[in-house]
Design a protein around this motif. Structure first.
Motif, PDB file in Angstrom:
ATOM      1  N   ASP A   1       0.869  -1.170   0.000  1.00  0.00           N
ATOM      2  CA  ASP A   1       0.000   0.000   0.000  1.00  0.00           C
ATOM      3  C   ASP A   1       0.911   1.227   0.000  1.00  0.00           C
ATOM      4  OD1 ASP A   1      -1.604   2.156   0.636  1.00  0.00           O
ATOM      5  OD2 ASP A   1      -2.800   1.054   2.095  1.00  0.00           O
ATOM      6  N   PRO A   2       0.742   2.163  -0.946  1.00  0.00           N
ATOM      7  CA  PRO A   2       1.655   3.306  -1.010  1.00  0.00           C
ATOM      8  C   PRO A   2       1.564   4.231   0.194  1.00  0.00           C
ATOM      9  CG  PRO A   2      -0.173   3.575  -2.543  1.00  0.00           C
ATOM     10  CD  PRO A   2      -0.248   2.174  -2.033  1.00  0.00           C
ATOM     11  N   ASN A   3       0.493   4.139   0.980  1.00  0.00           N
ATOM     12  CA  ASN A   3       0.347   5.024   2.128  1.00  0.00           C
ATOM     13  C   ASN A   3      -0.316   4.266   3.275  1.00  0.00           C
ATOM     14  OD1 ASN A   3       0.543   7.462   3.543  1.00  0.00           O
ATOM     15  ND2 ASN A   3      -1.532   8.051   2.944  1.00  0.00           N
ATOM     16  N   PRO A   4       0.377   3.272   3.828  1.00  0.00           N
ATOM     17  CA  PRO A   4      -0.280   2.407   4.821  1.00  0.00           C
ATOM     18  C   PRO A   4      -0.484   3.121   6.148  1.00  0.00           C
ATOM     19  CG  PRO A   4       2.036   1.862   4.677  1.00  0.00           C
ATOM     20  CD  PRO A   4       1.773   2.886   3.596  1.00  0.00           C
ATOM     21  N   ALA A   5      -1.548   2.764   6.855  1.00  0.00           N
ATOM     22  CA  ALA A   5      -1.810   3.320   8.177  1.00  0.00           C
ATOM     23  C   ALA A   5      -1.015   2.606   9.257  1.00  0.00           C
ATOM     24  CB  ALA A   5      -3.301   3.251   8.490  1.00  0.00           C
ATOM     25  N   TYR A   6      -0.609   1.352   8.982  1.00  0.00           N
ATOM     26  CA  TYR A   6       0.117   0.543   9.961  1.00  0.00           C
ATOM     27  C   TYR A   6       1.431   0.090   9.328  1.00  0.00           C
ATOM     28  CZ  TYR A   6      -4.719   0.277  11.537  1.00  0.00           C
ATOM     29  OH  TYR A   6      -5.993   0.588  11.912  1.00  0.00           O
ATOM     30  N   VAL A   7       2.549   0.379   9.984  1.00  0.00           N
ATOM     31  CA  VAL A   7       3.864   0.064   9.439  1.00  0.00           C
ATOM     32  C   VAL A   7       4.632  -0.780  10.455  1.00  0.00           C
ATOM     33  CG1 VAL A   7       6.028   0.975   8.548  1.00  0.00           C
ATOM     34  CG2 VAL A   7       3.889   2.201   8.110  1.00  0.00           C
ATOM     35  N   TRP A   8       5.168  -1.901   9.992  1.00  0.00           N
ATOM     36  CA  TRP A   8       5.907  -2.803  10.864  1.00  0.00           C
ATOM     37  C   TRP A   8       7.338  -2.301  11.019  1.00  0.00           C
ATOM     38  CZ3 TRP A   8       5.333  -6.007  14.533  1.00  0.00           C
ATOM     39  CH2 TRP A   8       6.295  -6.959  14.854  1.00  0.00           C
ATOM     40  N   GLY A   9       7.801  -2.218  12.275  1.00  0.00           N
ATOM     41  CA  GLY A   9       9.155  -1.777  12.552  1.00  0.00           C
ATOM     42  C   GLY A   9      10.119  -2.907  12.836  1.00  0.00           C
ATOM     43  N   GLY A  10       9.604  -4.054  13.299  1.00  0.00           N
ATOM     44  CA  GLY A  10      10.459  -5.208  13.527  1.00  0.00           C
ATOM     45  C   GLY A  10      10.406  -5.703  14.957  1.00  0.00           C
ATOM     46  N   LEU A  11      11.316  -6.630  15.266  1.00  0.00           N
ATOM     47  CA  LEU A  11      11.473  -7.199  16.591  1.00  0.00           C
ATOM     48  C   LEU A  11      12.795  -6.709  17.164  1.00  0.00           C
ATOM     49  CD1 LEU A  11      10.511 -10.896  15.776  1.00  0.00           C
ATOM     50  CD2 LEU A  11       9.023  -9.150  16.760  1.00  0.00           C
ATOM     51  N   SER A  12      12.845  -6.517  18.463  1.00  0.00           N
ATOM     52  CA  SER A  12      14.096  -6.113  19.090  1.00  0.00           C
ATOM     53  C   SER A  12      14.245  -6.831  20.423  1.00  0.00           C
ATOM     54  CB  SER A  12      14.151  -4.596  19.307  1.00  0.00           C
ATOM     55  OG  SER A  12      13.194  -4.193  20.278  1.00  0.00           O
ATOM     56  N   GLY A  13      15.482  -6.918  20.873  1.00  0.00           N
ATOM     57  CA  GLY A  13      15.760  -7.467  22.201  1.00  0.00           C
ATOM     58  C   GLY A  13      15.330  -8.898  22.404  1.00  0.00           C
ATOM     59  N   LEU A  14      15.448  -9.730  21.361  1.00  0.00           N
ATOM     60  CA  LEU A  14      15.022 -11.121  21.496  1.00  0.00           C
ATOM     61  C   LEU A  14      15.971 -11.886  22.413  1.00  0.00           C
ATOM     62  CD1 LEU A  14      14.098 -11.940  17.795  1.00  0.00           C
ATOM     63  CD2 LEU A  14      12.551 -11.353  19.662  1.00  0.00           C
ATOM     64  N   GLY A  15      15.412 -12.785  23.186  1.00  0.00           N
ATOM     65  CA  GLY A  15      16.235 -13.599  24.080  1.00  0.00           C
ATOM     66  C   GLY A  15      15.429 -14.710  24.711  1.00  0.00           C
ATOM     67  N   GLN A  16      16.150 -15.620  25.368  1.00  0.00           N
ATOM     68  CA  GLN A  16      15.520 -16.713  26.113  1.00  0.00           C
ATOM     69  C   GLN A  16      16.210 -16.800  27.465  1.00  0.00           C
ATOM     70  OE1 GLN A  16      15.587 -19.806  22.672  1.00  0.00           O
ATOM     71  NE2 GLN A  16      13.949 -20.477  24.042  1.00  0.00           N
ATOM     72  N   ALA A  17      15.508 -16.456  28.510  1.00  0.00           N
ATOM     73  CA  ALA A  17      16.083 -16.443  29.850  1.00  0.00           C
ATOM     74  C   ALA A  17      16.360 -17.860  30.325  1.00  0.00           C
ATOM     75  CB  ALA A  17      15.141 -15.724  30.812  1.00  0.00           C
ATOM     76  N   GLU A  18      17.413 -17.964  31.141  1.00  0.00           N
ATOM     77  CA  GLU A  18      17.706 -19.268  31.736  1.00  0.00           C
ATOM     78  C   GLU A  18      16.709 -19.578  32.842  1.00  0.00           C
ATOM     79  OE1 GLU A  18      19.337 -16.354  34.576  1.00  0.00           O
ATOM     80  OE2 GLU A  18      19.232 -16.525  32.397  1.00  0.00           O
ATOM     81  N   ASP A  19      16.581 -20.841  33.157  1.00  0.00           N
ATOM     82  CA  ASP A  19      15.788 -21.278  34.304  1.00  0.00           C
ATOM     83  C   ASP A  19      16.725 -22.077  35.191  1.00  0.00           C
ATOM     84  OD1 ASP A  19      13.847 -21.883  36.084  1.00  0.00           O
ATOM     85  OD2 ASP A  19      12.610 -23.090  34.734  1.00  0.00           O
ATOM     86  N   ALA A  20      17.543 -21.364  35.957  1.00  0.00           N
ATOM     87  CA  ALA A  20      18.593 -22.002  36.743  1.00  0.00           C
ATOM     88  C   ALA A  20      18.800 -21.237  38.041  1.00  0.00           C
ATOM     89  CB  ALA A  20      19.896 -22.052  35.949  1.00  0.00           C
ATOM     90  N   GLY A  21      19.302 -21.932  39.012  1.00  0.00           N
ATOM     91  CA  GLY A  21      19.633 -21.315  40.295  1.00  0.00           C
ATOM     92  C   GLY A  21      20.986 -21.785  40.776  1.00  0.00           C
ATOM     93  N   LEU A  22      21.777 -20.874  41.306  1.00  0.00           N
ATOM     94  CA  LEU A  22      23.091 -21.190  41.862  1.00  0.00           C
ATOM     95  C   LEU A  22      23.028 -21.033  43.380  1.00  0.00           C
ATOM     96  CD1 LEU A  22      25.375 -19.301  39.306  1.00  0.00           C
ATOM     97  CD2 LEU A  22      24.701 -21.712  39.285  1.00  0.00           C
ATOM     98  N   PHE A  23      23.439 -22.069  44.096  1.00  0.00           N
ATOM     99  CA  PHE A  23      23.338 -22.086  45.550  1.00  0.00           C
ATOM    100  C   PHE A  23      24.722 -22.368  46.147  1.00  0.00           C
ATOM    101  CE2 PHE A  23      19.341 -23.396  43.704  1.00  0.00           C
ATOM    102  CZ  PHE A  23      18.429 -22.560  44.347  1.00  0.00           C
ATOM    103  N   GLU A  24      25.195 -21.454  46.983  1.00  0.00           N
ATOM    104  CA  GLU A  24      26.504 -21.616  47.586  1.00  0.00           C
ATOM    105  C   GLU A  24      26.530 -22.827  48.515  1.00  0.00           C
ATOM    106  OE1 GLU A  24      29.077 -20.035  46.746  1.00  0.00           O
ATOM    107  OE2 GLU A  24      28.095 -18.514  45.464  1.00  0.00           O
TER     108      GLU A  24
END
Length: 487
Positions: free
Chosen positions: A119-142
């Protein structure tokens, strides 16, 4: 084949009539391979007279889709597939429970190799994805008297990131609010180039800022954090006039629904069936049956086809398409098949192909509405000339035949076996039509639009074909598929 005209959805008109008993509800399931496991889409979907319209608004784009519908009372099954939602290069953010809120975003780079805006003049424009990641599920115990901690771990968490997009009008800003206001999970569908499988996401805080120093301008920039989540089970769907899109058209506000004694809770529970003055029944035919020469039998939705013009022996269904055969050109005979239709408004969509491009003269294809008899109807006519040029006109037969508007040059050149899709709509006294190559993006606007009030009242809808008497390469068969008619 299903109706795919309301965005990236698969819409089925189902009928359990003729089974082993009477079903009042059914189970809907989908899978992505011919023998893979099914995913449940909806349970206890209500039937009205053993018929329903089911919309799968979470189907992945560009994948083979196979469906299984099972009657809850009899165990009768309907299996269909594969079908494929065409890849169109857009980004979609969709609410599985409220598809009228779904938004389509265009990608409009100013530099680089990517394609420009569709569309030459769209009302909605996609900018992209940012800051992608997958957090760990872990714990460190002294550990006492140890240099290293105890490490307790499990599978990583699902993907997190941020959606970035823009709106360019105040109306678009309101629509973004509509999409995110329910607060539940949404579906994110990206073009193939992202390498991203369709996913359900739980959005976080909706954040935006003005896109211009002059804050009177409508440009907004949004950033929405998200996390990938499991697929939600959508609300129960009912018959055609209880489905989302139709209900939105019939009852655009809460007051419209409550004024006829219905509630939105009843709608969500599938209890709203056919509200007064709501949308009418639909017709669908995928021609997945075999009917020997003599007619086209019964459509998927239960209506009986009528041979209205032409020798009955030249009509058949071969298991995949409806066929109108023209064995010789000399007779110059119209071939017409119709179905009854009583709603005042009509929206017809159909695919067609010819087994040969005509030589020496023209061939013609006509979707028809308001068909009363051979001399009273409205038609969208595609003429395929002897050199393959395709032109589109809107026509009326009210005794004599007249063209209602100037011909539209489609720019297409027909080759044997090529499939095209046509739409012909009549709403009130307005008639519109368009044509495009099947599998490509449907044109957003109508190619011809006129007004005419000469014909009215209950009539029929259908398809028509003709080859000129001087065509040199008969026989030519006309194939039709994926017919859908609604109000």
């Amino acid at each position: 084949m299903p109706d795919l005209i309301r965005g990236p959805y698969v819409r089925w008109s189902l009928s359990f009539i003729g089974g082993t008993g009477v079903d009042t509800s059914f189970l809907a399931q989908r899978r992505l391979t011919p023998d893979g496991p099914y995913t449940t889409l909806a349970e206890a979907v209500p039937l009205l007279g053993e018929r329903a319209v089911f919309i799968d608004n979470t189907a992945p784009i560009g994948a083979d889709l196979y469906y299984l519908f099972t009657g809850d009372q009899t165990g009768d099954t309907i299996t269909v597939g594969p079908v494929v939602l065409p890849v169109q290069g857009y980004t979609w953010i969709k609410d599985p429970g409220r598809p009228w809120a779904d938004l389509r975003f265009d990608t409009c780079p100013t530099t680089g190799p990517a394609a420009p805006c569709t569309d030459p003049n769209p009302a909605y424009v996609w900018g992209g994805l940012s800051g992608l990641g997958q957090a760990e599920d872990a714990g460190l115990f002294e550990i006492l008297n140890s240099d290293v901690p105890a490490d307790v771990w499990a599978r990583r968490k699902s993907i997190t990131g941020t959606l970035v997009f823009f709106t360019r009008t105040l109306e678009a800003t309101d629509r973004v609010y509509d999409l995110f206001t329910a607060g539940g999970p949404l579906q994110l569908q990206l073009p193939d180039i992202y390498g991203w499988a369709d996913a359900f996401i739980q959005p976080g805080e909706l954040r935006w800022e003005y896109g211009s120093r002059d804050q009177r301008k409508a440009l907004r920039r949004y950033e929405v954090p998200f996390r990938v989540v499991g697929r939600p089970l959508g609300p129960i769907q009912g018959v055609d006039c209880a489905n989302w899109c139709e209900v939105q058209e019939a009852f655009p506000t809460f007051g419209d629904m409550s004024s006829v004694g219905q509630t939105w809770l009843e709608l969500a529970q599938g209890d709203v069936l056919c509200p007064p003055d709501g949308p009418g029944e639909t017709i669908q035919d995928t021609f997945t049956r075999t009917v020997p020469a003599g007619g086209w039998g019964v459509a998927n939705t239960g209506q009986t086809w009528v041979v209205s013009e032409g020798p009955a022996a030249e009509f058949a269904v071969n298991g995949t398409v409806g066929v109108q055969s023209h064995p010789v050109a000399a007779s110059d005979t119209f071939h017409t098949t119709t179905l009854p239709w009583v709603a005042p408004d009509t929206n017809l969509r159909v695919d067609f192909a010819l087994t040969a491009a005509p030589a020496g003269a023209s061939a013609y294809v006509f979707p028809v509405v308001q068909y009363a008899d051979t001399t009273h109807m409205y038609m969208a006519r595609v003429e395929i000339s002897s050199i393959g040029a395709m032109s589109l006109t809107l026509r009326k037969r009210d005794g004599a035949e007249t063209s209602l508007a100037a011909a539209y040059a489609t720019g297409f050149t027909y080759v044997a076996g090529a499939w095209y899709t046509m739409r012909l709509a009549r709403v009130g006294t307005t008639l519109r039509t368009k044509i495009w190559l099947r599998g490509t993006t449907e044109p957003t606007g109508w190619q011809i639009s006129v007004t005419d009030a000469a014909l009215s009242g209950p009539a029929s809808v259908g398809v028509r074909s003709l080859i000129s008497s001087t065509v040199a390469n008969a026989p030519i068969d006309f194939h039709f598929d994926n017919l859908w008619v609604g109000p």
